[in-house]
Design a protein around this motif. Sequence first.
Motif, mmCIF file in Angstrom:
data_model
loop_
_atom_site.group_PDB
_atom_site.id
_atom_site.type_symbol
_atom_site.label_atom_id
_atom_site.label_comp_id
_atom_site.label_asym_id
_atom_site.label_seq_id
_atom_site.Cartn_x
_atom_site.Cartn_y
_atom_site.Cartn_z
ATOM 1 N N SER A 124 0.854 -1.061 0.171
ATOM 2 C CA SER A 124 -0.025 -0.018 -0.033
ATOM 3 C C SER A 124 0.949 1.267 0.076
ATOM 4 C CB SER A 124 -0.990 -0.052 1.076
ATOM 5 O OG SER A 124 -0.229 -0.054 2.408
ATOM 6 N N LEU A 125 0.325 2.235 -0.770
ATOM 7 C CA LEU A 125 1.272 3.651 -0.941
ATOM 8 C C LEU A 125 0.601 4.790 -0.034
ATOM 9 C CD1 LEU A 125 3.144 5.401 -2.263
ATOM 10 C CD2 LEU A 125 1.249 5.837 -3.831
ATOM 11 N N VAL A 126 1.595 5.354 0.678
ATOM 12 C CA VAL A 126 1.397 6.609 1.580
ATOM 13 C C VAL A 126 2.269 7.435 0.668
ATOM 14 C CG1 VAL A 126 1.696 7.709 3.502
ATOM 15 C CG2 VAL A 126 1.177 5.350 3.574
ATOM 16 N N ALA A 127 1.499 8.708 0.029
ATOM 17 C CA ALA A 127 2.078 9.560 -0.535
ATOM 18 C C ALA A 127 2.104 10.866 -0.234
ATOM 19 C CB ALA A 127 1.289 9.581 -2.238
ATOM 20 N N TYR A 128 3.194 11.614 -0.566
ATOM 21 C CA TYR A 128 3.339 12.938 -0.104
ATOM 22 C C TYR A 128 3.545 13.919 -1.503
ATOM 23 C CZ TYR A 128 8.336 12.025 -0.933
ATOM 24 O OH TYR A 128 9.407 11.677 -1.460
ATOM 25 N N SER A 129 3.243 15.045 -1.016
ATOM 26 C CA SER A 129 3.548 16.158 -2.124
ATOM 27 C C SER A 129 4.487 17.303 -1.210
ATOM 28 C CB SER A 129 2.166 16.788 -2.585
ATOM 29 O OG SER A 129 1.464 17.371 -1.464
ATOM 30 N N MET A 130 4.050 18.332 -1.199
ATOM 31 C CA MET A 130 4.882 19.372 -0.604
ATOM 32 C C MET A 130 3.766 20.208 0.465
ATOM 33 S SD MET A 130 5.622 21.776 -3.540
ATOM 34 C CE MET A 130 6.577 23.155 -2.997
ATOM 35 N N PRO A 131 4.327 21.101 1.341
ATOM 36 C CA PRO A 131 3.299 21.776 2.163
ATOM 37 C C PRO A 131 2.663 23.006 1.188
ATOM 38 C CG PRO A 131 5.422 21.475 3.300
ATOM 39 C CD PRO A 131 5.751 21.076 1.931
ATOM 40 N N ALA A 132 1.332 23.082 1.564
ATOM 41 C CA ALA A 132 0.748 24.274 0.832
ATOM 42 C C ALA A 132 0.995 25.378 1.280
ATOM 43 C CB ALA A 132 -0.868 24.085 1.325
ATOM 44 N N ASP A 133 1.702 25.718 2.420
ATOM 45 C CA ASP A 133 2.380 26.951 2.823
ATOM 46 C C ASP A 133 3.354 26.521 3.916
ATOM 47 O OD1 ASP A 133 2.776 29.314 3.746
ATOM 48 O OD2 ASP A 133 0.633 29.857 4.534
ATOM 49 N N TRP A 134 4.610 26.897 3.591
ATOM 50 C CA TRP A 134 5.745 26.405 4.531
ATOM 51 C C TRP A 134 6.135 27.517 5.583
ATOM 52 C CZ3 TRP A 134 9.227 30.157 3.889
ATOM 53 C CH2 TRP A 134 9.274 30.908 2.894
ATOM 54 N N ARG A 135 5.378 28.842 5.123
ATOM 55 C CA ARG A 135 5.945 29.875 6.166
ATOM 56 C C ARG A 135 5.703 29.947 7.587
ATOM 57 N NH1 ARG A 135 3.297 34.128 2.092
ATOM 58 N NH2 ARG A 135 1.839 32.477 2.095
ATOM 59 N N PRO A 136 4.435 29.222 8.203
ATOM 60 C CA PRO A 136 4.274 28.806 9.466
ATOM 61 C C PRO A 136 5.524 27.998 10.124
ATOM 62 C CG PRO A 136 2.271 28.805 8.451
ATOM 63 C CD PRO A 136 3.404 28.732 7.393
ATOM 64 N N TYR A 137 6.203 27.358 9.270
ATOM 65 C CA TYR A 137 6.812 26.111 9.792
ATOM 66 C C TYR A 137 8.461 26.938 9.697
ATOM 67 C CZ TYR A 137 3.160 23.191 9.731
ATOM 68 O OH TYR A 137 2.018 22.582 10.024
ATOM 69 N N ASP A 139 8.927 28.629 12.457
ATOM 70 C CA ASP A 139 8.964 28.486 13.980
ATOM 71 C C ASP A 139 8.727 26.867 14.027
ATOM 72 O OD1 ASP A 139 8.468 28.060 16.451
ATOM 73 O OD2 ASP A 139 6.571 29.332 16.622
ATOM 74 N N ARG A 140 9.992 26.465 14.756
ATOM 75 C CA ARG A 140 10.184 24.875 14.783
ATOM 76 C C ARG A 140 9.059 24.452 15.868
ATOM 77 N NH1 ARG A 140 15.164 21.453 14.029
ATOM 78 N NH2 ARG A 140 14.737 19.595 14.886
ATOM 79 N N GLY A 141 8.634 25.307 16.651
ATOM 80 C CA GLY A 141 7.433 24.733 17.486
ATOM 81 C C GLY A 141 6.276 24.229 16.972
ATOM 82 N N THR A 142 5.946 24.514 15.525
ATOM 83 C CA THR A 142 4.769 24.116 14.984
ATOM 84 C C THR A 142 4.981 22.651 14.154
ATOM 85 O OG1 THR A 142 5.640 25.200 12.717
ATOM 86 C CG2 THR A 142 4.444 26.297 14.315
ATOM 87 N N TRP A 143 6.532 22.176 14.182
ATOM 88 C CA TRP A 143 6.775 21.075 13.368
ATOM 89 C C TRP A 143 5.970 19.630 13.642
ATOM 90 C CZ3 TRP A 143 12.807 20.781 11.999
ATOM 91 C CH2 TRP A 143 12.948 22.161 11.430
ATOM 92 N N SER A 144 5.618 19.579 15.021
ATOM 93 C CA SER A 144 4.660 18.401 15.229
ATOM 94 C C SER A 144 3.395 18.558 14.774
ATOM 95 C CB SER A 144 4.752 18.268 16.801
ATOM 96 O OG SER A 144 3.942 19.419 17.381
ATOM 97 N N THR A 145 2.814 19.481 14.224
ATOM 98 C CA THR A 145 1.395 19.563 13.513
ATOM 99 C C THR A 145 1.796 19.424 11.998
ATOM 100 O OG1 THR A 145 0.780 20.961 15.342
ATOM 101 C CG2 THR A 145 -0.608 20.881 13.267
ATOM 102 N N ALA A 146 1.181 18.601 11.409
ATOM 103 C CA ALA A 146 1.223 18.234 10.141
ATOM 104 C C ALA A 146 0.664 19.253 9.249
ATOM 105 C CB ALA A 146 0.784 16.997 9.769
ATOM 106 N N PRO A 147 1.433 19.954 8.289
ATOM 107 C CA PRO A 147 0.850 20.816 7.435
ATOM 108 C C PRO A 147 0.054 20.049 6.314
ATOM 109 C CG PRO A 147 3.034 20.537 6.791
ATOM 110 C CD PRO A 147 2.848 19.826 8.198
ATOM 111 N N ASP A 148 -0.917 21.221 5.936
ATOM 112 C CA ASP A 148 -1.825 20.901 4.827
ATOM 113 C C ASP A 148 -0.884 20.637 3.511
ATOM 114 O OD1 ASP A 148 -4.156 21.022 6.142
ATOM 115 O OD2 ASP A 148 -4.354 23.169 5.704
ATOM 116 N N ALA A 149 -1.064 19.542 2.817
ATOM 117 C CA ALA A 149 -0.289 19.042 1.797
ATOM 118 C C ALA A 149 -0.985 19.869 0.532
ATOM 119 C CB ALA A 149 -0.394 17.491 1.363
ATOM 120 N N SER A 150 0.135 20.218 -0.305
ATOM 121 C CA SER A 150 -0.356 20.917 -1.634
ATOM 122 C C SER A 150 -0.919 19.717 -2.559
ATOM 123 C CB SER A 150 0.915 21.378 -2.289
ATOM 124 O OG SER A 150 0.517 21.538 -3.803
#
Length: 460
Positions: A124-137, A139-150
């Motif tokens: 089974s495949l788990v696919a990734y793209s890239m963050p829809a918006d990288w700017r909030p990240y 701040d390293r404190g936000t890294w544990s919250t997964a960003p929306d994917a483009s």
Amino acid sequence: MKRRDILKSALVGGTMIAAPGCATSVEANAPPKEYSMPPVIDPGRLTNEPWARQVMRQAGVDGLVAMSDVNVFYLTNYHSFLNKMQVPNPSFGIFPLDEHRQSALVASSVDQWAISNAEKDYPSLVAYSMPADWRPYLDRGTWSTAPDASQEFGSIWPSTPASLSEREQSWLAAGEQSRDTLEASPAYALARALRECGLEKGRIAVDDMRIADLLNSIGFDRVTCIEGDNLFRKIRVIKSDVEIAHMRRIARVNQDASMATIRQIQPGATHAEINQIFAHEAARRGATAMWLVAGGVGGLPNAQCIEGEPILFDAVCQSNNYHGDFGRTVCIGEPSKKLQKRAALIRAGWQAAFEMMRPGARYSDIQRVARSAMKKTGLPEARIGVTPHSVGLQHTDEPYRDGLPFTVKDDLVLRENMTMTVDFPSMELGWGSCHLEDLIRITSDGAEPLASMDGALIVV
């Protein structure tokens, strides 16, 4: 036919004579029909799952996570397009100990079209793209919250619905199905795959400890990663039935391409020219040339082939990422008595080694009996090497010794369904070089050649 009879018939005489003036035309040297077309590759999974789980239980791990090209391919049957572009960490393979859990492939959405072709049995495949918006990240404190994917990266291109082929329709379907499930990066996709495989709190063996850093960086810290490169090697050393079929084919193709190359060697040929011939002959048989050694690691001692000079010939090509390995001694023109004797000595060592190959024997046993057989001939042992090694997805596809801060070759115990060879190189500066090796499979009570075991000395 008994093992001794196989070897006897293969090695009697030790010399193959080709037609003088070995510039053979392509038509006259055409490959066998079955190698004249792209190979039919078994699409089945590669992993020897029962053996893998046995090794994992002994090591006390709940799962495997691979990042290296070799191990990802071994676990998933897939080689990412981005690997070929040398993109860092484009894919991962996950294999859980629990047989009720499915394996997983983590790969880019760019790979979805190739995977949807279903040319092989993929997990089974788990696919990734890239963050829809990288700017909030920032701040390293936000890294544990997964960003929306483009949804744009590697997604659907403009299409003409009325003229779509079946394959194109499957590509579009794959893109649509993943639209709401894409992760924003390899790390977040890997974390999700581990959760889906039941390994969120597991003890996992990884082939690269950067995996632990990657997971920790996004706050996925309940999993325990242990160094597992050698564990993967311990698993891969015993081949599945699908792998053995791959090895049997590449052994024959590699030998055939090697013999076709040897028949075209002429006085004055350079190492580069011989390599070019081998690359061509491998490609004609649906394989890819990996390397060829002619004369030694430094190449030909006089930079070109000389009549009467013995030449070590060692060639490796690859099909479906599995390696062949073939070695012989080549001489242009009449071989000297010394060369004939040296080839006979090596042949005696190889025969003794072959007779020793069976489950329960060790590498050291093979080396001992081979050296003893050659010593009886009167030649000093130091002039001929005896190096057994496993062959598979890597040229040296075997584990090393545990518990050391450096890599040391282990004295492996042979098991059924190991695929291996024994190198018998002999190099004497000022005279020339010799070699002999063939690929074999360890059977339940002995060994079988994966290709024909012909003479040790080839005269062209």
